[in-house]
Design a protein around this motif. Sequence first.
Motif, PDB file in Angstrom:
ATOM      1  N   LEU A 150      58.169 -12.104 137.850  1.00 42.40           N
ATOM      2  CA  LEU A 150      58.380 -11.030 138.354  1.00 42.40           C
ATOM      3  C   LEU A 150      56.648 -10.185 138.571  1.00 42.40           C
ATOM      4  O   LEU A 150      56.447 -10.132 139.423  1.00 42.40           O
ATOM      5  CB  LEU A 150      58.867 -10.068 137.490  1.00 42.40           C
ATOM      6  CG  LEU A 150      60.564 -10.652 137.630  1.00 42.40           C
ATOM      7  CD1 LEU A 150      61.547  -9.712 136.352  1.00 42.40           C
ATOM      8  CD2 LEU A 150      61.981  -9.852 138.795  1.00 42.40           C
ATOM      9  N   THR A 151      56.406 -10.581 137.477  1.00 45.69           N
ATOM     10  CA  THR A 151      55.221 -10.355 137.744  1.00 45.69           C
ATOM     11  C   THR A 151      53.767 -10.807 138.704  1.00 45.69           C
ATOM     12  O   THR A 151      53.191  -9.945 139.700  1.00 45.69           O
ATOM     13  CB  THR A 151      53.819 -10.514 136.413  1.00 45.69           C
ATOM     14  OG1 THR A 151      55.090  -9.740 135.086  1.00 45.69           O
ATOM     15  CG2 THR A 151      52.667  -9.960 136.313  1.00 45.69           C
ATOM     16  N   ARG A 152      54.437 -12.021 138.805  1.00 47.70           N
ATOM     17  CA  ARG A 152      53.549 -12.923 140.011  1.00 47.70           C
ATOM     18  C   ARG A 152      53.931 -12.523 141.699  1.00 47.70           C
ATOM     19  O   ARG A 152      53.208 -12.271 142.260  1.00 47.70           O
ATOM     20  CB  ARG A 152      53.778 -14.334 139.735  1.00 47.70           C
ATOM     21  CG  ARG A 152      53.252 -15.255 138.921  1.00 47.70           C
ATOM     22  CD  ARG A 152      52.982 -16.647 138.966  1.00 47.70           C
ATOM     23  NE  ARG A 152      54.141 -17.042 138.849  1.00 47.70           N
ATOM     24  CZ  ARG A 152      54.414 -17.732 137.284  1.00 47.70           C
ATOM     25  NH1 ARG A 152      53.444 -17.189 136.211  1.00 47.70           N
ATOM     26  NH2 ARG A 152      55.878 -17.580 137.016  1.00 47.70           N
ATOM     27  N   ALA A 153      54.797 -11.149 141.819  1.00 49.45           N
ATOM     28  CA  ALA A 153      55.627 -11.577 142.530  1.00 49.45           C
ATOM     29  C   ALA A 153      55.695 -10.027 143.021  1.00 49.45           C
ATOM     30  O   ALA A 153      55.605  -8.955 143.579  1.00 49.45           O
ATOM     31  CB  ALA A 153      57.067 -10.336 142.179  1.00 49.45           C
ATOM     32  N   GLY A 154      54.582  -9.103 141.466  1.00 50.57           N
ATOM     33  CA  GLY A 154      53.731  -8.366 142.502  1.00 50.57           C
ATOM     34  C   GLY A 154      55.151  -7.006 141.575  1.00 50.57           C
ATOM     35  O   GLY A 154      55.213  -5.909 141.924  1.00 50.57           O
ATOM     36  N   LEU A 155      56.118  -7.145 141.052  1.00 48.22           N
ATOM     37  CA  LEU A 155      57.575  -6.936 140.057  1.00 48.22           C
ATOM     38  C   LEU A 155      56.769  -5.761 139.344  1.00 48.22           C
ATOM     39  O   LEU A 155      56.445  -6.875 138.208  1.00 48.22           O
ATOM     40  CB  LEU A 155      58.789  -7.485 140.618  1.00 48.22           C
ATOM     41  CG  LEU A 155      59.124  -8.203 142.227  1.00 48.22           C
ATOM     42  CD1 LEU A 155      60.030  -8.306 142.415  1.00 48.22           C
ATOM     43  CD2 LEU A 155      58.969  -6.677 143.174  1.00 48.22           C
ATOM     44  N   PRO A 156      57.973  -4.632 139.079  1.00 43.92           N
ATOM     45  CA  PRO A 156      57.913  -4.620 137.647  1.00 43.92           C
ATOM     46  C   PRO A 156      59.242  -5.762 136.772  1.00 43.92           C
ATOM     47  O   PRO A 156      60.183  -6.402 137.363  1.00 43.92           O
ATOM     48  CB  PRO A 156      58.221  -2.774 137.220  1.00 43.92           C
ATOM     49  CG  PRO A 156      59.432  -3.275 139.151  1.00 43.92           C
ATOM     50  CD  PRO A 156      59.083  -4.085 139.864  1.00 43.92           C
TER      51      PRO A 156
ATOM     52  N   ILE B 187      62.821 -15.131 142.469  1.00 43.83           N
ATOM     53  CA  ILE B 187      61.962 -14.305 143.140  1.00 43.83           C
ATOM     54  C   ILE B 187      62.414 -14.407 144.773  1.00 43.83           C
ATOM     55  O   ILE B 187      62.003 -13.127 145.863  1.00 43.83           O
ATOM     56  CB  ILE B 187      61.558 -13.900 141.831  1.00 43.83           C
ATOM     57  CG1 ILE B 187      61.796 -13.890 140.855  1.00 43.83           C
ATOM     58  CG2 ILE B 187      60.537 -12.840 142.559  1.00 43.83           C
ATOM     59  CD1 ILE B 187      63.326 -13.130 140.692  1.00 43.83           C
ATOM     60  N   ALA B 188      61.305 -15.087 144.790  1.00 39.80           N
ATOM     61  CA  ALA B 188      60.759 -15.405 146.902  1.00 39.80           C
ATOM     62  C   ALA B 188      61.214 -15.241 147.191  1.00 39.80           C
ATOM     63  O   ALA B 188      61.933 -14.327 148.745  1.00 39.80           O
ATOM     64  CB  ALA B 188      59.869 -16.568 146.672  1.00 39.80           C
ATOM     65  N   MET B 189      63.098 -15.930 147.145  1.00 37.32           N
ATOM     66  CA  MET B 189      63.924 -15.930 148.042  1.00 37.32           C
ATOM     67  C   MET B 189      64.897 -15.279 148.028  1.00 37.32           C
ATOM     68  O   MET B 189      65.393 -14.707 149.118  1.00 37.32           O
ATOM     69  CB  MET B 189      64.296 -17.528 148.111  1.00 37.32           C
ATOM     70  CG  MET B 189      64.000 -19.201 148.261  1.00 37.32           C
ATOM     71  SD  MET B 189      64.693 -20.398 147.594  1.00 37.32           S
ATOM     72  CE  MET B 189      65.577 -20.565 149.246  1.00 37.32           C
ATOM     73  N   LEU B 190      64.904 -14.209 146.910  1.00 42.53           N
ATOM     74  CA  LEU B 190      65.848 -13.510 146.602  1.00 42.53           C
ATOM     75  C   LEU B 190      65.021 -12.125 147.690  1.00 42.53           C
ATOM     76  O   LEU B 190      65.785 -11.694 148.706  1.00 42.53           O
ATOM     77  CB  LEU B 190      65.724 -12.908 145.546  1.00 42.53           C
ATOM     78  CG  LEU B 190      67.004 -11.547 145.560  1.00 42.53           C
ATOM     79  CD1 LEU B 190      68.578 -12.040 145.774  1.00 42.53           C
ATOM     80  CD2 LEU B 190      66.951 -11.707 143.904  1.00 42.53           C
ATOM     81  N   LEU B 191      63.763 -11.748 147.459  1.00 39.59           N
ATOM     82  CA  LEU B 191      63.099 -10.723 148.518  1.00 39.59           C
ATOM     83  C   LEU B 191      62.918 -11.213 150.199  1.00 39.59           C
ATOM     84  O   LEU B 191      62.830 -10.937 150.691  1.00 39.59           O
ATOM     85  CB  LEU B 191      61.629 -10.635 147.926  1.00 39.59           C
ATOM     86  CG  LEU B 191      61.219 -10.093 146.737  1.00 39.59           C
ATOM     87  CD1 LEU B 191      59.650 -10.317 146.101  1.00 39.59           C
ATOM     88  CD2 LEU B 191      61.786  -8.548 146.250  1.00 39.59           C
TER      89      LEU B 191
END
Length: 378
Positions: free
Chosen positions: A22-28, A371-375
């Motif tokens: 999540l951190t790598r994706a810039g998400l909380p 996370i990337a595919m969900l976004l």
Amino acid sequence: MLNVVLIANPETRRVELFQQALTRAGLPAAELVPYEELLAGRCFLDEWDTPHLWFRFDAPERNFAVDRAFIAAGAEVHDTGQHQRIGAIAAYQLPADKGRILYPRQWYLGWRQRLREWARQIHGNVFSHPEDIIMMFDKIQCQRILANHSIPTPHSLTHHLSILSYEHLREQMDAQDCQRVFVKLAHGSSASGVVAYERRNHLERAITTVERVVEQGELRFYNSRKIRQYSDPYEIADIINFLLNESAQVEAWMPKARLEGREFDARVVVIGGKARQVVLRVGNSPMTNLHLGNDRREVSALPKALSSEYWQKMLYTCEQAAACFPHSFYCGIDLLIAPNLRDHYILELNAFGDLLQGITWQGWDTYTTEIAMLLEQI
């Protein structure tokens, strides 16, 4: 902005890796809800109700207090099986006994009961719906679903009937012309309660992760990382009767392709409908789980005789297997490749089979890929 509620045991490595993704994706960071808090009724999932909310259930592992609570919850559930039973109060008082296989069917009944209760509390989306998790946690039901969708699976001796005892197993092996079978605890994980059993002439052998122990006249069974072999029919009968009473999948023991002179299979993680990370598990025994001391290899180590065309067909089969559980964004799939490097079979689905440390797809680990595919999809 994606907001995640993560239901997990805080002490597990899975939590750390998912939070890093999540951190790598810039998400909380995900809001962590410990299973122990939920089970004790100190919080409820309907307390979270914000936009773009996703709930993620992770493996309820490595916490004996949580195990006891699920066993206690299972005491409330009516079931006609022959499994061992314990009352709720006694379940909460069970002493820790490392590795002991304790009330696995009752644990599952409690897990199923609580998951269904939590599903009714959720306001938002889920990475994997509790009903899908429930089905994947039952090897018998899961294999029937796959077979009903024409997914290639090993021949199941329990597809149309329940095998009730060691003697009944032997009768069915004769009736179905099957000399070698796997007996798998229906609700086990990490190779817990798995027996590779074979009969030849008047001899028999069981290769297993189950350790049979007799102490002060009490028969106990433990999950062991040391693979054991039993040849005494009475000892084998004890183990198999225990597993069958607790509910077990029985299937043909299929030969596997070889790599570096040893048998191997593959764990394939399907995310968002696509096969992504793959690890090859090269076995020193019929059980290839990596925590048992087996070796891992990258997908680049596949036998050169395995054509790209057939490998793509195998990955497509994994995607089709995952599609049988359409409300799960990801799952781990155990893929058996036959010695001819053409035929293949789906051995198991694992709702929490995405922990593949050090294995990447396009440089991403499984959690980052999820996370990337969900976004991309929301």
